[in-house]
Design a protein around this motif. Structure first.
Motif, PDB file in Angstrom:
ATOM      1  N   THR A 178       5.980  13.112   1.043  1.00  0.00           N
ATOM      2  CA  THR A 178       6.895  11.837   1.344  1.00  0.00           C
ATOM      3  C   THR A 178       5.811  10.915   0.886  1.00  0.00           C
ATOM      4  OG1 THR A 178       7.925  12.928   3.133  1.00  0.00           O
ATOM      5  CG2 THR A 178       8.060  10.556   2.820  1.00  0.00           C
ATOM      6  N   LEU A 179       6.578  10.113  -0.103  1.00  0.00           N
ATOM      7  CA  LEU A 179       5.670   8.880  -0.498  1.00  0.00           C
ATOM      8  C   LEU A 179       6.182   7.748  -0.086  1.00  0.00           C
ATOM      9  CD1 LEU A 179       3.470   7.888  -2.503  1.00  0.00           C
ATOM     10  CD2 LEU A 179       5.174   7.936  -4.399  1.00  0.00           C
ATOM     11  N   ILE A 180       5.404   7.099   0.576  1.00  0.00           N
ATOM     12  CA  ILE A 180       5.878   5.618   1.364  1.00  0.00           C
ATOM     13  C   ILE A 180       5.231   4.184   0.783  1.00  0.00           C
ATOM     14  CG2 ILE A 180       6.995   6.884   3.242  1.00  0.00           C
ATOM     15  CD1 ILE A 180       4.214   5.967   5.020  1.00  0.00           C
ATOM     16  N   GLU A 181       5.963   3.208   0.948  1.00  0.00           N
ATOM     17  CA  GLU A 181       5.139   2.051   0.771  1.00  0.00           C
ATOM     18  C   GLU A 181       5.216   1.101   1.892  1.00  0.00           C
ATOM     19  OE1 GLU A 181       4.552  -1.256  -2.682  1.00  0.00           O
ATOM     20  OE2 GLU A 181       6.142  -0.053  -2.972  1.00  0.00           O
ATOM     21  N   VAL A 182       4.009   0.780   2.462  1.00  0.00           N
ATOM     22  CA  VAL A 182       3.991   0.227   3.686  1.00  0.00           C
ATOM     23  C   VAL A 182       2.898  -0.911   3.406  1.00  0.00           C
ATOM     24  CG1 VAL A 182       4.655   1.967   5.062  1.00  0.00           C
ATOM     25  CG2 VAL A 182       2.286   1.659   4.592  1.00  0.00           C
ATOM     26  N   LYS A 183       2.736  -1.939   4.645  1.00  0.00           N
ATOM     27  CA  LYS A 183       2.012  -2.908   4.574  1.00  0.00           C
ATOM     28  C   LYS A 183       0.441  -2.581   4.875  1.00  0.00           C
ATOM     29  CE  LYS A 183       5.404  -6.445   5.593  1.00  0.00           C
ATOM     30  NZ  LYS A 183       6.492  -5.559   5.552  1.00  0.00           N
ATOM     31  N   SER A 184       0.256  -1.558   5.877  1.00  0.00           N
ATOM     32  CA  SER A 184      -1.108  -1.446   6.401  1.00  0.00           C
ATOM     33  C   SER A 184      -1.119   0.316   6.459  1.00  0.00           C
ATOM     34  CB  SER A 184      -1.390  -1.947   7.416  1.00  0.00           C
ATOM     35  OG  SER A 184      -0.385  -1.170   8.609  1.00  0.00           O
ATOM     36  N   ARG A 185      -2.545   0.671   6.673  1.00  0.00           N
ATOM     37  CA  ARG A 185      -2.965   2.101   6.993  1.00  0.00           C
ATOM     38  C   ARG A 185      -2.337   2.542   8.329  1.00  0.00           C
ATOM     39  NH1 ARG A 185      -7.376   4.804   9.638  1.00  0.00           N
ATOM     40  NH2 ARG A 185      -7.972   6.492   8.435  1.00  0.00           N
ATOM     41  N   GLU A 186      -2.376   1.579   9.330  1.00  0.00           N
ATOM     42  CA  GLU A 186      -1.851   1.861  10.663  1.00  0.00           C
ATOM     43  C   GLU A 186      -0.214   1.984  10.489  1.00  0.00           C
ATOM     44  OE1 GLU A 186      -3.936  -0.868   9.866  1.00  0.00           O
ATOM     45  OE2 GLU A 186      -5.804   0.021  10.846  1.00  0.00           O
ATOM     46  N   GLU A 187       0.437   1.302   9.809  1.00  0.00           N
ATOM     47  CA  GLU A 187       1.947   1.685   9.691  1.00  0.00           C
ATOM     48  C   GLU A 187       2.159   2.982   9.102  1.00  0.00           C
ATOM     49  OE1 GLU A 187       5.953  -0.322   7.739  1.00  0.00           O
ATOM     50  OE2 GLU A 187       4.090  -1.276   7.474  1.00  0.00           O
ATOM     51  N   ALA A 188       1.286   3.361   8.206  1.00  0.00           N
ATOM     52  CA  ALA A 188       1.363   4.709   7.181  1.00  0.00           C
ATOM     53  C   ALA A 188       1.170   5.775   8.363  1.00  0.00           C
ATOM     54  CB  ALA A 188       0.617   4.652   6.075  1.00  0.00           C
ATOM     55  N   LEU A 234      -2.391  12.640   5.316  1.00  0.00           N
ATOM     56  CA  LEU A 234      -2.104  11.295   4.853  1.00  0.00           C
ATOM     57  C   LEU A 234      -3.159  10.660   3.917  1.00  0.00           C
ATOM     58  CD1 LEU A 234       0.125   8.810   5.166  1.00  0.00           C
ATOM     59  CD2 LEU A 234      -1.387   8.357   7.186  1.00  0.00           C
ATOM     60  N   ARG A 235      -2.767  10.322   2.514  1.00  0.00           N
ATOM     61  CA  ARG A 235      -3.750   9.913   1.468  1.00  0.00           C
ATOM     62  C   ARG A 235      -3.007   8.687   1.154  1.00  0.00           C
ATOM     63  NH1 ARG A 235      -6.130  14.387  -1.209  1.00  0.00           N
ATOM     64  NH2 ARG A 235      -7.352  12.952  -2.204  1.00  0.00           N
ATOM     65  N   GLN A 236      -3.974   7.396   0.819  1.00  0.00           N
ATOM     66  CA  GLN A 236      -3.541   6.426   0.323  1.00  0.00           C
ATOM     67  C   GLN A 236      -3.622   6.900  -1.310  1.00  0.00           C
ATOM     68  OE1 GLN A 236      -5.651   2.894   1.338  1.00  0.00           O
ATOM     69  NE2 GLN A 236      -4.402   1.480  -0.088  1.00  0.00           N
ATOM     70  N   VAL A 237      -2.724   6.227  -1.718  1.00  0.00           N
ATOM     71  CA  VAL A 237      -2.484   6.320  -3.327  1.00  0.00           C
ATOM     72  C   VAL A 237      -3.310   5.171  -4.004  1.00  0.00           C
ATOM     73  CG1 VAL A 237      -0.818   6.208  -5.605  1.00  0.00           C
ATOM     74  CG2 VAL A 237      -0.345   7.293  -2.865  1.00  0.00           C
ATOM     75  N   PHE A 238      -3.875   5.398  -5.225  1.00  0.00           N
ATOM     76  CA  PHE A 238      -4.734   4.395  -6.080  1.00  0.00           C
ATOM     77  C   PHE A 238      -3.643   3.263  -6.422  1.00  0.00           C
ATOM     78  CE2 PHE A 238      -8.544   6.794  -6.253  1.00  0.00           C
ATOM     79  CZ  PHE A 238      -9.558   5.523  -6.116  1.00  0.00           C
ATOM     80  N   ASP A 239      -3.718   2.055  -6.431  1.00  0.00           N
ATOM     81  CA  ASP A 239      -3.121   1.189  -7.335  1.00  0.00           C
ATOM     82  C   ASP A 239      -3.906   1.188  -8.748  1.00  0.00           C
ATOM     83  OD1 ASP A 239      -2.628  -1.207  -8.663  1.00  0.00           O
ATOM     84  OD2 ASP A 239      -1.924  -2.056  -6.840  1.00  0.00           O
ATOM     85  N   MET A 254       0.900  -1.114  -0.072  1.00  0.00           N
ATOM     86  CA  MET A 254      -0.075  -0.023  -0.178  1.00  0.00           C
ATOM     87  C   MET A 254       0.774   1.342   0.096  1.00  0.00           C
ATOM     88  SD  MET A 254      -2.761  -1.012   2.918  1.00  0.00           S
ATOM     89  CE  MET A 254      -3.876  -0.326   2.638  1.00  0.00           C
ATOM     90  N   ARG A 255       0.532   1.936  -0.940  1.00  0.00           N
ATOM     91  CA  ARG A 255       1.135   3.455  -1.088  1.00  0.00           C
ATOM     92  C   ARG A 255       0.445   4.258  -0.260  1.00  0.00           C
ATOM     93  NH1 ARG A 255       2.367   4.368  -6.843  1.00  0.00           N
ATOM     94  NH2 ARG A 255       0.368   3.264  -7.116  1.00  0.00           N
ATOM     95  N   PHE A 256       1.312   5.254   0.384  1.00  0.00           N
ATOM     96  CA  PHE A 256       0.668   6.536   1.040  1.00  0.00           C
ATOM     97  C   PHE A 256       1.575   7.721   0.843  1.00  0.00           C
ATOM     98  CE2 PHE A 256      -1.409   3.061   3.343  1.00  0.00           C
ATOM     99  CZ  PHE A 256      -2.840   3.489   3.857  1.00  0.00           C
ATOM    100  N   MET A 257       0.872   8.859   0.545  1.00  0.00           N
ATOM    101  CA  MET A 257       1.463  10.314   0.408  1.00  0.00           C
ATOM    102  C   MET A 257       0.953  11.024   1.722  1.00  0.00           C
ATOM    103  SD  MET A 257       1.310  13.155  -2.412  1.00  0.00           S
ATOM    104  CE  MET A 257       2.220  12.136  -3.662  1.00  0.00           C
TER     105      MET A 257
END
Length: 144
Positions: A82-92, A112-117, A1-4
């Motif tokens: 900052t763009l990150i890739e993590v395992k869960s929303r909680e980790e983001a 904090l926004r999740q990036v669409f796959d 999951m990617r988050f910005m």
């Protein structure tokens, strides 16, 4: 999951006030933690909106409209990301909570926004195949 993690602008960032050396060093340490954890994809600050160009589409099928900055609504402007890739929303959320105050004096705000796959955007198998091919080409270009 990617988050910005979107860092919102302030009047100081829009005025071109540079961050303190202390804040720069704190952000470098934070980014190093993200790298060590293997979750950092990108991180950059953005210049003030006085250097920006906004392209809008005022009417369906119409010609795009170009507006030069600066833009007046500071609360709507982005100062960095900052763009990150993590395992869960909680980790983001955990990583976002660890970011230093982006402006160093209590004025910081992070969205904090999740990036669409891209595969989530279409149920069409042909569209998904084209998207996968484009991503593969981009990866090959980036990896030399």
């Amino acid at each position: 999951m990617r988050f910005m993690m979107i860092v919102k602008a302030t009047e100081d960032t829009e005025a071109g006030v540079m961050p303190s050396q202390e804040l720069v060093e704190a952000m470098q340490r934070y980014n190093e933690e993200l790298v060590k954890a293997g979750v950092l994809l990108a991180a950059d600050g953005l210049m003030a909106s006085s250097n920006a160009i906004r392209i809008s589409y005022p009417e369906p099928g119409g010609k795009p409209k170009i507006t030069d900055g600066p833009f007046t609504e500071v609360k709507e402007i982005i100062a960095g990301y900052t763009l990150i890739e993590v395992k869960s929303r909680e980790e983001a959320i955990e990583w976002a909570m660890r970011m230093p105050d982006p402006h160093g004096h209590g004025a910081g705000q992070i969205e904090l926004r999740q990036v669409f796959d891209p595969m989530d955007l279409s149920g069409n198998p042909e569209t998904k195949a084209k998207e996968a091919a484009l991503r593969e080409q981009l990866e090959q270009i980036n990896n030399g």
